[in-house]
Design an enzyme around this catalytic site. Structure first.
Site, PDB file in Angstrom:
ATOM      1  N   ASN A 145       0.890  -1.158   0.000  1.00  0.00           N
ATOM      2  CA  ASN A 145       0.000   0.000   0.000  1.00  0.00           C
ATOM      3  C   ASN A 145       0.936   1.217   0.000  1.00  0.00           C
ATOM      4  OD1 ASN A 145      -2.240  -1.688   0.239  1.00  0.00           O
ATOM      5  ND2 ASN A 145      -2.211  -1.600   2.471  1.00  0.00           N
ATOM      6  N   LYS A 172       0.726  -4.041  -5.962  1.00  0.00           N
ATOM      7  CA  LYS A 172      -0.628  -4.390  -5.520  1.00  0.00           C
ATOM      8  C   LYS A 172      -1.562  -3.498  -6.323  1.00  0.00           C
ATOM      9  CE  LYS A 172      -3.578  -4.125  -1.374  1.00  0.00           C
ATOM     10  NZ  LYS A 172      -3.604  -4.097   0.096  1.00  0.00           N
ATOM     11  N   GLU A 229      -8.138  -3.699  -2.776  1.00  0.00           N
ATOM     12  CA  GLU A 229      -8.459  -2.943  -1.563  1.00  0.00           C
ATOM     13  C   GLU A 229      -8.322  -1.436  -1.787  1.00  0.00           C
ATOM     14  OE1 GLU A 229      -6.075  -4.959   1.503  1.00  0.00           O
ATOM     15  OE2 GLU A 229      -7.724  -6.387   1.691  1.00  0.00           O
ATOM     16  N   ARG A 267       0.952  -8.936  -7.550  1.00  0.00           N
ATOM     17  CA  ARG A 267       0.175  -9.721  -6.581  1.00  0.00           C
ATOM     18  C   ARG A 267      -1.206 -10.095  -7.131  1.00  0.00           C
ATOM     19  NH1 ARG A 267      -0.824  -7.304  -1.571  1.00  0.00           N
ATOM     20  NH2 ARG A 267      -0.281  -9.061  -0.276  1.00  0.00           N
ATOM     21  N   LYS A 303      -1.160 -15.492  -2.710  1.00  0.00           N
ATOM     22  CA  LYS A 303      -1.255 -15.832  -1.278  1.00  0.00           C
ATOM     23  C   LYS A 303      -1.513 -17.329  -1.120  1.00  0.00           C
ATOM     24  CE  LYS A 303      -2.520 -11.394   0.713  1.00  0.00           C
ATOM     25  NZ  LYS A 303      -3.294 -10.620   1.699  1.00  0.00           N
ATOM     26  N   ASP A 309      -7.221 -14.879   2.870  1.00  0.00           N
ATOM     27  CA  ASP A 309      -6.260 -13.898   3.402  1.00  0.00           C
ATOM     28  C   ASP A 309      -5.594 -14.371   4.691  1.00  0.00           C
ATOM     29  OD1 ASP A 309      -4.815 -11.629   3.708  1.00  0.00           O
ATOM     30  OD2 ASP A 309      -6.500 -10.321   4.187  1.00  0.00           O
ATOM     31  N   GLU A 327      -0.711 -11.542  11.428  1.00  0.00           N
ATOM     32  CA  GLU A 327      -1.909 -10.691  11.453  1.00  0.00           C
ATOM     33  C   GLU A 327      -3.132 -11.412  12.022  1.00  0.00           C
ATOM     34  OE1 GLU A 327      -2.833  -9.100   7.617  1.00  0.00           O
ATOM     35  OE2 GLU A 327      -4.697  -8.177   8.302  1.00  0.00           O
TER      36      GLU A 327
END
Ligand code: GCV
Length: 706
Positions: A217, A297, A301, A334, A375, A380, A408
């Site tokens: 991000n 990315k 999102e 990604r 991933k 996630d 996370e």
């Protein structure tokens, strides 16, 4: 702030059988990475054996040899071309380690060979990197007290890319960081200091060869990292890392032409956008010659991507790849692309299908220097997910497996959760991607190498640019990883990325031996704690692959409905009778994204692995699991057990009080107490939730809050 040395904390060990090798290094080849390897050997020799390592290198030796009077055979010192020859003539024959570069096709760019000749260990590699890795292996062997003659004669990494992704923001915070602030950035400045050097050493010691230093991000002005404002620091950092065999990558914003380039478009097919990226990459590479490439990315999102221009992800990725290609750079793109504005009432859209839907149809359209980063699971980084169905589908596209070392959703480095067993399961997963091959006589029909490990190592489809990446768990805490035991995940990732055949337990033992000085009994205790920690965490959190049920946004602690009516596509849809999303062929159809045997296995409730039951199926609470208990009772049982197991972990940790340095023991104990509170909270929230839904008490009469 002072920082610790993790597994490079060399402790005195005068009992080591092979310490004699650490008296001399014969440096037959020259180069910066070899010099760094010698520095490491020097440090290790001093700290482990109190020895001052003598370094003999070609150049030094030519000077030394002039002082040797009785070497009659030497008529012209200039004729002596290398140290090897000189060693023979000069009779320099102390026990030691020889470092030499030699052509050997089998070793590749990073492999090394260990041989013994007389009292010398000869370490050979084709490239300097190989010698660096070989030296770290020698040190690792010594640190574990193992004889050097037990080193494998040849060691070559399984994966070409062994990468860490930092989610470090430019101001210095770390997204999903649980161990302090960034040691790369502070207030939009790049930090380069002694700690950076130690980090480079740590990376090389576990075999990591690529890192991206900024968050995917790309916020807080980090887009400017590819402008002249930051080139000089990026260059210094890239050079420092390069000295330890690590390539530097930067995460970039797909809309950079607009954010920093003054254009009003980022359309990948527009000429001026193409020209902008080409000019930009040229500028970057001219200023940072060691630059590895970009991590991106896009359309994810809220971050921009090719969809805004009705282009697909191959068109988006190729735009950057084409610009990087002349310089040997790559784009790591990604696949974390999904609709994050979903309406919870819409039961037809399934987030778990998104990566496959967006990328599988594009196979064959990506440039050779694009690597898709996928991933491990389709959603996630949850505590339990199936393997992403994208693995094995993209036969003509380079792929990297992405896992998350930062915990996370697995305890945020407060709860102990050793993740290597999870990654092993992913790597060992058979995709059956060979099954649909054409049976025509001249084509390969049996692809047996079809595990995820095979695919990302390039064994399945012959890809040359592929491997493993992980979101790192490091920060500027003195112990780097917040929880001391979380360093096992960092170390474990590096070691596994190098050698995917290592077992989780072997890696745990190695990390323990490298980090602590424990006898066998305590080592066993610590191994038990680590190896049991993921199953324990799974027991007290969300059940049987359903995932989520965490507090929104920060993602720590239980909150069963936090995401239930939200836009993120992560629903469990529990009612008074049943729970789970039907992802079978009669539901959202996600099971059909897998190859035959897996599709069938997941599609039927009777054959679906139970740990994934609620991921693939909608199941009544009265459904009996294979061990005979109902789903509801299983949820109650595991949640009570999870807390008991944390109590047991604490009991075990306390037996180790004498064996672990008090500061570390106390630090870990404090985390364990927080973990205990967390596990109780999860137990009570989850059990109460399901009790309220069903009004069915625990068969064993344990206390559930109403
Ligand atoms: C970097 C999850 C995390 C985000 C992260 C994202 C990603 O959604 O919660 O913090 O963003 O994954 O992998 O890009």
């Amino acid at each position: 702030m002072k920082w610790e040395q993790l597994w490079l904390n060399y402790q005195l060990n005068l009992d080591y059988c092979d310490q004699g090798y650490f008296n001399f290094v014969y440096q037959r080849s020259q180069g910066e990475r070899i010099d760094n390897a010698v520095k490491e050997l020097t440090k290790a020799a001093k700290e482990m054996f109190g020895t001052s390592l003598m370094v003999r290198s070609n150049l030094q030796e030519i000077e030394d040899i002039e002082d040797i009077e009785d070497i009659e055979d030497i008529e012209d010192i200039e004729d002596i071309e290398n140290l090897e020859e000189m060693e023979k003539i000069g009779g320099i024959d102390e026990q030691g380690i020889v470092l030499q570069l030699k052509e050997a096709a089998t070793l590749g760019e990073e492999g090394y060979q260990v041989q013994f000749e007389g009292n010398k260990l000869i370490l050979t590699a084709c490239e300097q990197k190989g010698l660096l890795y070989g030296v770290f292996h020698i040190i690792r062997q010594a640190k574990q007290g193992k004889p050097l003659r037990e080193l494998p004669s040849i060691n070559i990494p399984n994966n070409k890319y062994r990468m860490l992704n930092h989610w470090d923001d430019f101001e210095g915070k770390i997204e999903r960081g649980y161990s302090g602030r960034s040691f790369f950035f502070n207030n939009r400045e790049i930090l380069i200091n002694e700690r950076t050097l130690d980090y480079a050493r740590l990376l090389a010691s576990m075999g990591i060869n690529q890192i991206s230093i900024n968050n995917v991000n790309v916020r807080e002005g980090a887009s400017e990292l590819i402008t002249k404002k930051y080139f000089s620091e990026v260059k210094v950092l890239a050079e420092l890392l390069e000295g330890y065999g690590v390539k530097l990558f930067l995460s970039v914003n797909f809309a950079s032409p607009m954010v920093i380039g003054g254009l009003d478009s980022a359309d990948p097919l527009e000429e001026r956008v193409i020209a902008w990226w080409q000019e930009k990459v040229k500028e970057v590479v001219e200023n940072v010659p060691n630059f590895g490439g970009f991590l991106v990315k896009a359309d994810s999102e809220g971050w921009p991507g090719p969809f805004a221009y009705h282009r697909n992800h191959a068109q988006g990725a190729n735009l950057l790849a084409d610009a990087l290609a002349p310089y040997g750079g790559v784009v790591i793109w990604r696949c974390f692309v999904y609709n994050c504005q979903q309406d919870w009432r819409d039961t037809t859209t399934d987030r778990a299908k998104a990566a496959y839907d967006n990328f599988a149809p594009l196979d064959g359209q990506f440039a050779p220097n694009v690597i898709l980063q996928v991933k491990n699971g389709p959603v996630d980084f949850q505590v339990r997910e199936p393997v992403s169905p994208l693995f094995g589908q993209m036969k003509q596209t380079n792929q990297i497996l992405e896992v998350q070392i930062a915990q996370e959703y697995t305890g945020q480095q407060v709860d102990c959760c050793y993740l290597v067993p999870m990654w092993k399961e992913v790597l060992d997963f058979r995709t059956y991607c060979g099954e649909k091959e054409d049976t025509a006589a001249d084509t390969v029909t049996d692809i047996v190498a079809d595990t995820v490990a095979d695919i990302v190592a390039g064994r399945t489809f012959g890809h040359v640019a592929c491997g493993m990446a992980a979101v790192t768990n490091t920060g500027d805490d003195s112990n780097w990883t917040g929880h001391d035991l979380a360093a096992a995940n960092l170390y474990g990732f590096g070691r596994l990325a190098w050698d995917t055949s290592l077992s989780a337990e072997a890696i745990a033992r190695e990390w323990i031996a490298m980090t602590y000085n424990l006898n066998k009994e305590f080592e066993d205790t610590m191994v038990e704690i680590l190896m049991g920690s993921w199953p324990t965490y799974e027991k007290y959190t969300s059940p049987l692959g359903i995932g989520w049920m965490v507090n929104a946004s920060h993602h720590y602690g239980p909150n069963v409905e936090a995401y239930e009516y939200d836009v993120w596509g992560t629903y469990h849809r529990a009612n008074h009778r049943a729970i789970g999303v039907d992802r079978t062929s009669t539901g959202t159809g996600m099971t059909e994204q897998y190859f035959g045997p897996n599709a069938q296995r997941y599609d039927h409730i009777d054959t679906c692995p139970e740990e994934l039951l609620l991921f693939f199926h909608r199941v009544d609470y009265t459904h009996r699991l294979r061990r005979g208990v109902t789903l509801l009772q299983h949820i109650y049982d595991t949640h009570f057990e999870g807390v008991e197991e944390v109590e047991e972990m604490i009991r075990k940790w306390n037996t180790m009080k004498e064996a672990i340095c008090p500061v570390v023991h106390e630090r870990v104990l404090e985390r364990f107490y927080r973990q205990l509170e967390n596990s109780k909270n999860w137990r009570d929230v989850i059990n109460t939730y399901f009790y309220r839904k069903t009004l069915q008490p625990d068969e064993k009469g344990r206390h559930i809050y109403e």
